[in-house]
Design a protein around this motif. Structure first.
Motif, PDB file in Angstrom:
ATOM      1  N   MET A   1       0.833  -1.168   0.000  1.00  0.00           N
ATOM      2  CA  MET A   1       0.000   0.000   0.000  1.00  0.00           C
ATOM      3  C   MET A   1       0.881   1.235   0.000  1.00  0.00           C
ATOM      4  O   MET A   1       1.818   1.334   0.772  1.00  0.00           O
ATOM      5  N   GLU A   2       0.528   2.161  -0.858  1.00  0.00           N
ATOM      6  CA  GLU A   2       1.221   3.444  -0.894  1.00  0.00           C
ATOM      7  C   GLU A   2       0.692   4.335   0.229  1.00  0.00           C
ATOM      8  O   GLU A   2      -0.516   4.404   0.437  1.00  0.00           O
ATOM      9  N   PRO A   3       1.577   5.009   0.939  1.00  0.00           N
ATOM     10  CA  PRO A   3       1.112   5.886   2.024  1.00  0.00           C
ATOM     11  C   PRO A   3       0.652   7.248   1.485  1.00  0.00           C
ATOM     12  O   PRO A   3       1.275   8.281   1.705  1.00  0.00           O
ATOM     13  N   THR A   4      -0.445   7.229   0.731  1.00  0.00           N
ATOM     14  CA  THR A   4      -1.021   8.463   0.199  1.00  0.00           C
ATOM     15  C   THR A   4      -2.392   8.669   0.818  1.00  0.00           C
ATOM     16  O   THR A   4      -3.033   7.706   1.278  1.00  0.00           O
ATOM     17  N   ALA A   5      -2.867   9.902   0.811  1.00  0.00           N
ATOM     18  CA  ALA A   5      -4.180  10.207   1.383  1.00  0.00           C
ATOM     19  C   ALA A   5      -5.266   9.395   0.686  1.00  0.00           C
ATOM     20  O   ALA A   5      -6.141   8.820   1.340  1.00  0.00           O
ATOM     21  N   GLU A   6      -5.218   9.331  -0.628  1.00  0.00           N
ATOM     22  CA  GLU A   6      -6.233   8.601  -1.391  1.00  0.00           C
ATOM     23  C   GLU A   6      -6.247   7.112  -1.048  1.00  0.00           C
ATOM     24  O   GLU A   6      -7.296   6.527  -0.813  1.00  0.00           O
ATOM     25  N   SER A   7      -5.084   6.510  -1.017  1.00  0.00           N
ATOM     26  CA  SER A   7      -4.975   5.085  -0.716  1.00  0.00           C
ATOM     27  C   SER A   7      -5.430   4.783   0.709  1.00  0.00           C
ATOM     28  O   SER A   7      -6.219   3.853   0.945  1.00  0.00           O
ATOM     29  N   LEU A   8      -4.928   5.559   1.655  1.00  0.00           N
ATOM     30  CA  LEU A   8      -5.298   5.332   3.058  1.00  0.00           C
ATOM     31  C   LEU A   8      -6.789   5.542   3.278  1.00  0.00           C
ATOM     32  O   LEU A   8      -7.448   4.756   3.962  1.00  0.00           O
ATOM     33  N   LYS A   9      -7.352   6.585   2.671  1.00  0.00           N
ATOM     34  CA  LYS A   9      -8.774   6.865   2.838  1.00  0.00           C
ATOM     35  C   LYS A   9      -9.615   5.713   2.314  1.00  0.00           C
ATOM     36  O   LYS A   9     -10.588   5.309   2.951  1.00  0.00           O
ATOM     37  N   SER A  10      -9.238   5.166   1.170  1.00  0.00           N
ATOM     38  CA  SER A  10     -10.021   4.059   0.612  1.00  0.00           C
ATOM     39  C   SER A  10     -10.015   2.855   1.552  1.00  0.00           C
ATOM     40  O   SER A  10     -11.035   2.189   1.725  1.00  0.00           O
ATOM     41  N   TRP A  11      -8.883   2.581   2.173  1.00  0.00           N
ATOM     42  CA  TRP A  11      -8.820   1.459   3.113  1.00  0.00           C
ATOM     43  C   TRP A  11      -9.660   1.722   4.362  1.00  0.00           C
ATOM     44  O   TRP A  11     -10.429   0.862   4.791  1.00  0.00           O
ATOM     45  N   PHE A  12      -9.518   2.908   4.943  1.00  0.00           N
ATOM     46  CA  PHE A  12     -10.287   3.208   6.155  1.00  0.00           C
ATOM     47  C   PHE A  12     -11.774   3.341   5.859  1.00  0.00           C
ATOM     48  O   PHE A  12     -12.603   2.944   6.677  1.00  0.00           O
ATOM     49  N   ASP A  13     -12.133   3.853   4.685  1.00  0.00           N
ATOM     50  CA  ASP A  13     -13.545   3.905   4.290  1.00  0.00           C
ATOM     51  C   ASP A  13     -14.131   2.499   4.149  1.00  0.00           C
ATOM     52  O   ASP A  13     -15.323   2.297   4.348  1.00  0.00           O
ATOM     53  N   ALA A  14     -13.270   1.539   3.810  1.00  0.00           N
ATOM     54  CA  ALA A  14     -13.713   0.147   3.673  1.00  0.00           C
ATOM     55  C   ALA A  14     -13.856  -0.540   5.024  1.00  0.00           C
ATOM     56  O   ALA A  14     -14.346  -1.666   5.104  1.00  0.00           O
ATOM     57  N   GLY A  15     -13.407   0.135   6.103  1.00  0.00           N
ATOM     58  CA  GLY A  15     -13.640  -0.408   7.432  1.00  0.00           C
ATOM     59  C   GLY A  15     -12.448  -1.017   8.145  1.00  0.00           C
ATOM     60  O   GLY A  15     -12.620  -1.631   9.204  1.00  0.00           O
ATOM     61  N   VAL A  16     -11.250  -0.859   7.603  1.00  0.00           N
ATOM     62  CA  VAL A  16     -10.098  -1.438   8.303  1.00  0.00           C
ATOM     63  C   VAL A  16      -9.816  -0.692   9.602  1.00  0.00           C
ATOM     64  O   VAL A  16     -10.186   0.463   9.769  1.00  0.00           O
ATOM     65  N   CYS A  17      -9.181  -1.374  10.519  1.00  0.00           N
ATOM     66  CA  CYS A  17      -8.757  -0.762  11.787  1.00  0.00           C
ATOM     67  C   CYS A  17      -7.303  -0.337  11.728  1.00  0.00           C
ATOM     68  O   CYS A  17      -6.875   0.543  12.458  1.00  0.00           O
ATOM     69  N   CYS A  18      -6.534  -0.994  10.873  1.00  0.00           N
ATOM     70  CA  CYS A  18      -5.121  -0.668  10.728  1.00  0.00           C
ATOM     71  C   CYS A  18      -4.667  -1.113   9.341  1.00  0.00           C
ATOM     72  O   CYS A  18      -5.359  -1.865   8.660  1.00  0.00           O
ATOM     73  N   VAL A  19      -3.513  -0.646   8.936  1.00  0.00           N
ATOM     74  CA  VAL A  19      -2.943  -1.022   7.644  1.00  0.00           C
ATOM     75  C   VAL A  19      -1.463  -1.337   7.836  1.00  0.00           C
ATOM     76  O   VAL A  19      -0.822  -0.813   8.739  1.00  0.00           O
ATOM     77  N   GLY A  20      -0.943  -2.196   6.984  1.00  0.00           N
ATOM     78  CA  GLY A  20       0.474  -2.536   7.033  1.00  0.00           C
ATOM     79  C   GLY A  20       1.214  -1.870   5.880  1.00  0.00           C
ATOM     80  O   GLY A  20       0.800  -1.995   4.744  1.00  0.00           O
ATOM     81  N   MET A  21       2.282  -1.157   6.202  1.00  0.00           N
ATOM     82  CA  MET A  21       3.032  -0.446   5.165  1.00  0.00           C
ATOM     83  C   MET A  21       4.523  -0.521   5.406  1.00  0.00           C
ATOM     84  O   MET A  21       5.254   0.388   5.056  1.00  0.00           O
ATOM     85  N   GLY A  22       5.016  -1.566   5.977  1.00  0.00           N
ATOM     86  CA  GLY A  22       6.421  -1.644   6.360  1.00  0.00           C
ATOM     87  C   GLY A  22       7.403  -1.203   5.299  1.00  0.00           C
ATOM     88  O   GLY A  22       8.173  -0.268   5.498  1.00  0.00           O
TER      89      GLY A  22
END
Length: 55
Positions: free
Chosen positions: A1-22
């Motif tokens: 996952m790219e750490p961009t506003a668009e990418s992060l928003k789509s994941w959180f809008d989908a209901g995730v609690c956290c994301v992995g971006m190591g």
């Protein structure tokens, strides 16, 4: 996952609690150069985006 506003928003809008971006935050080229200030800036920027999206 790219750490961009668009990418992060789509994941959180989908209901995730956290994301992995190591590897996106701890980029190999920056680690090899020892550019830990840039890594720190990227992490601060990304956590700021997440805080904004989640609020």
């Amino acid at each position: 996952m790219e750490p961009t506003a668009e990418s992060l928003k789509s994941w959180f809008d989908a209901g995730v609690c956290c994301v992995g971006m190591g590897s996106q935050l701890f980029r190999k080229d920056l680690v090899q150069k020892g550019d830990f200030d840039q890594i720190k800036k990227m992490i601060q920027f990304t956590t700021g985006l997440i805080d904004t999206i989640r609020s």
